[in-house]
Each structure stands twice: as structure tokens, then as C-alpha cells.
Write an enzyme that holds these catalytic residues in place. Sequence first.
Site, mmCIF file in Angstrom:
data_model
loop_
_atom_site.group_PDB
_atom_site.id
_atom_site.type_symbol
_atom_site.label_atom_id
_atom_site.label_comp_id
_atom_site.label_asym_id
_atom_site.label_seq_id
_atom_site.Cartn_x
_atom_site.Cartn_y
_atom_site.Cartn_z
ATOM 1 C CE1 TYR A 194 -37.656 -29.247 -11.657
ATOM 2 C CE2 TYR A 194 -37.537 -31.620 -11.280
ATOM 3 C CZ TYR A 194 -36.963 -30.366 -11.210
ATOM 4 O OH TYR A 194 -35.684 -30.218 -10.692
ATOM 5 C CB ILE A 220 -27.372 -26.223 -6.830
ATOM 6 C CG1 ILE A 220 -28.037 -27.389 -6.069
ATOM 7 C CG2 ILE A 220 -26.264 -26.736 -7.750
ATOM 8 C CD1 ILE A 220 -28.807 -28.374 -6.947
HETATM 9 P P1 NAP Z 1 -33.425 -23.145 -5.525
HETATM 10 O O1 NAP Z 1 -32.667 -22.852 -4.286
HETATM 11 O O2 NAP Z 1 -34.897 -22.983 -5.556
HETATM 12 O O3 NAP Z 1 -32.734 -22.312 -6.708
HETATM 13 C C1 NAP Z 1 -33.363 -22.061 -7.936
HETATM 14 C C2 NAP Z 1 -32.575 -20.949 -8.596
HETATM 15 O O4 NAP Z 1 -33.140 -20.645 -9.877
HETATM 16 C C3 NAP Z 1 -32.601 -19.664 -7.792
HETATM 17 O O5 NAP Z 1 -31.351 -19.048 -7.873
HETATM 18 C C4 NAP Z 1 -33.654 -18.831 -8.511
HETATM 19 O O6 NAP Z 1 -33.461 -17.445 -8.254
HETATM 20 C C5 NAP Z 1 -33.363 -19.227 -9.953
HETATM 21 N N1 NAP Z 1 -34.473 -18.958 -10.851
HETATM 22 C C6 NAP Z 1 -35.700 -19.551 -10.864
HETATM 23 N N2 NAP Z 1 -36.464 -18.991 -11.807
HETATM 24 C C7 NAP Z 1 -35.707 -18.042 -12.421
HETATM 25 C C8 NAP Z 1 -35.932 -17.114 -13.463
HETATM 26 N N3 NAP Z 1 -37.111 -17.032 -14.112
HETATM 27 N N4 NAP Z 1 -34.933 -16.273 -13.826
HETATM 28 C C9 NAP Z 1 -33.732 -16.324 -13.188
HETATM 29 N N5 NAP Z 1 -33.458 -17.172 -12.194
HETATM 30 C C10 NAP Z 1 -34.434 -18.018 -11.819
HETATM 31 O O7 NAP Z 1 -33.193 -24.655 -5.964
HETATM 32 P P2 NAP Z 1 -31.893 -25.513 -6.315
HETATM 33 O O8 NAP Z 1 -32.152 -26.842 -5.770
HETATM 34 O O9 NAP Z 1 -30.642 -24.797 -5.972
HETATM 35 O O10 NAP Z 1 -32.079 -25.597 -7.901
HETATM 36 C C11 NAP Z 1 -31.025 -25.417 -8.825
HETATM 37 C C12 NAP Z 1 -31.237 -26.369 -9.999
HETATM 38 O O11 NAP Z 1 -31.121 -27.709 -9.524
HETATM 39 C C13 NAP Z 1 -32.598 -26.269 -10.669
HETATM 40 O O12 NAP Z 1 -32.453 -26.343 -12.068
HETATM 41 C C14 NAP Z 1 -33.327 -27.503 -10.158
HETATM 42 O O13 NAP Z 1 -34.344 -27.937 -11.029
HETATM 43 C C15 NAP Z 1 -32.185 -28.480 -10.049
HETATM 44 N N6 NAP Z 1 -32.434 -29.632 -9.177
HETATM 45 C C16 NAP Z 1 -32.669 -29.464 -7.860
HETATM 46 C C17 NAP Z 1 -32.924 -30.578 -7.073
HETATM 47 C C18 NAP Z 1 -33.191 -30.468 -5.592
HETATM 48 O O14 NAP Z 1 -33.560 -31.477 -4.982
HETATM 49 N N7 NAP Z 1 -33.028 -29.325 -4.967
HETATM 50 C C19 NAP Z 1 -32.923 -31.846 -7.653
HETATM 51 C C20 NAP Z 1 -32.678 -31.980 -9.005
HETATM 52 C C21 NAP Z 1 -32.427 -30.868 -9.767
HETATM 53 P P3 NAP Z 1 -34.687 -16.383 -8.168
HETATM 54 O O15 NAP Z 1 -35.883 -17.121 -7.660
HETATM 55 O O16 NAP Z 1 -34.212 -15.291 -7.276
HETATM 56 O O17 NAP Z 1 -34.851 -15.917 -9.590
#
Ligand code: NAP
Length: 254
Positions: A159, A22
Site C-alpha cells: 500500500y 471520500i
Molecule cells: P472506502 O470507503 O473503502 O472506499 C474505497 C472506494 O474505492 C470505494 O468506493 C470502492 O468501491 C472503490 N474501489 C475499490 N476497489 C475498486 C475497484 N477495483 N474498482 C472500482 N472501485 C473500486 O475508503 P476511502 O477511505 O473512502 O478511500 C478512498 C481513497 O482514499 C482510497 O484511494 C484510499 O487509499 C485513500 N485514503 C484513505 C485513507 C483513510 O484513512 N480512509 C487514508 C489515505 C488515503 P467498491 O468496493 O464498491 O468497488
Amino acid sequence: MSLKDFRLDGKVALITGGNRGIGLAVAQLFGEAGAKSVLTARRDNPEGEALLKKSGYEFDFVSADATDPKTPERLIDHTISKYGRIDILVNNAGVAQHGETPSFTDEMYEKIMTTNLTQLFRFCRAVITPMRRQGGGAILNVGSISGIVTNVPQDQVAYNASKAGVHMLTKSLANELAGDNIRVNALAPGYIETDMTDVRNTNKEWDSVWRANTPIGRYGMPEEMANCILFLCSPASSYVTGSVLVADGGYTTR
Ligand code: NAP
């Protein structure tokens, strides 16, 4: 009233978790809308950066662990020294972990809460003074439908609690900062096709339950979340603050 209100020309954004999923889609759309962005995550993603460079968007990637208490101020200072200001903060970095509660350890719980809620609070706190100095700004926190309903069939108590915290933090801060012309909103995505849900490729039972419970019948795409985030961070949403925009293909209607 103008379509120009959806643009971000001259604006500067800081996007956490901006290397993939995202966050990367937000970086792309913000670039197209005219913003300069600082992107941050622990790891770099050369493919993502190449994509942004090819499009000619102005951005800077800084590798950092968001859970380090020093990271928020360091990155906000970096954004201001690089681009002269900070208009938008997108708190998108997050992690998910499933597991039955009796075997969910303190370490697992702490990791989820620190990554999803505590660091997000610290980023919000650190950006208030510079935004006040500039006369306003927009903060967007990525929450989740997991902060609204209990997802099934997986267990993910920590979560869910962390994302409910994101929603309430957003509303509280919106109320506190409205007089400073700082708007604070959250996005609550449903199931989105990113690395976070890659278990969908191996666990066919979960995949089919998630789809069946989503009236639109498919996963959302990161670009569809970016569209919502652009709206909430642009002048087009000038009267919106303290909102949790649900973008879930209808999941929470049931
Ligand atoms: P994703 O592809 O797993 O991305 C997660 C992002 O967070 C990555 O850029 C990761 O980069 C970063 N991150 C995680 N831990 C970190 C840390 N300690 N320091 C800095 N960066 C960190 O998943 P996504 O779906 O795009 O998630 C983005 C947001 O959307 C999250 O808050 C997630 O909870 C929310 N969300 C997702 C969904 C879904 O279905 N995918 C649904 C509801 C909400 P690095 O690992 O390289 O640090």
C-alpha cells in the site's frame, strides 16, 4: 479574485470510488458546487445515491471494476456522451491490505498495485486526449500519507509503495501536461473515518496508536477531504499543479 472561483458551475466530473467514503463526499460537494458527475465503483450504494438525488444534484452512477483495462476509456466515453464533456477526473478508488511482508503473496501485492496505481495511470492516460481537445482540465489523484511516511503499527509495504507511486506519477504528469492547461494534483489524507479504516472499531491498540500519532487527536472526516479536493479541482487553485496536499491532522509533522 472571487469566491466564485471555488464553484464548478457547468463543469463535468468523473469520480472513481464514488459510491461511499471520500468519493461520495466529493460527489456531494461537487453537486453543491454546481458540477454534474459520473460516479463509479464496483457496487452501487442505494443510500448514497438517494442522498444525492434528494439534494437534486445531477449525477450518474456506473458500476465498473476500475482494474479492468477497458474501464477507463469506457467510462470517459460514457461521461462525454452523457454530459458532453469531461473537465475533472478524481482518481479516488483504492484498497488497503495489511500484512507482514514474508507472508504477503504475489496476488495480494498485485491487487494493491493494480487497484491503487495501474488503473489510476490508465484513467489519467485516457483522459488526456479529451481534455486537450477541450483546452484543459483538472486531474486529482488520491494518494496518502502512507506514500510519505511509514505508518505504524501495521505493516503495509505494498500500500505504501502504491501511494508513493501515485504522488510521483502526479508530479510527473503535472510537468508533462502543464502546457496543455491540464493541472494534476494529489491529496494525501491521514487517517479518515471510512470503511477503509473500520478496523479501528475492533483493534483498539491500532486505534489508540493512530490517534496518539495524530496531533489533532482524531480521525479526519470524508467531508474534510472533499473540501481539499474541491479546491484542487476548481479554478481557485489555477496556479497549483504537481502538488501533494497533505490533510492529516498533523500526522506527518512528527
Ligand atoms: P472506502 O470507503 O473503502 O472506499 C474505497 C472506494 O474505492 C470505494 O468506493 C470502492 O468501491 C472503490 N474501489 C475499490 N476497489 C475498486 C475497484 N477495483 N474498482 C472500482 N472501485 C473500486 O475508503 P476511502 O477511505 O473512502 O478511500 C478512498 C481513497 O482514499 C482510497 O484511494 C484510499 O487509499 C485513500 N485514503 C484513505 C485513507 C483513510 O484513512 N480512509 C487514508 C489515505 C488515503 P467498491 O468496493 O464498491 O468497488
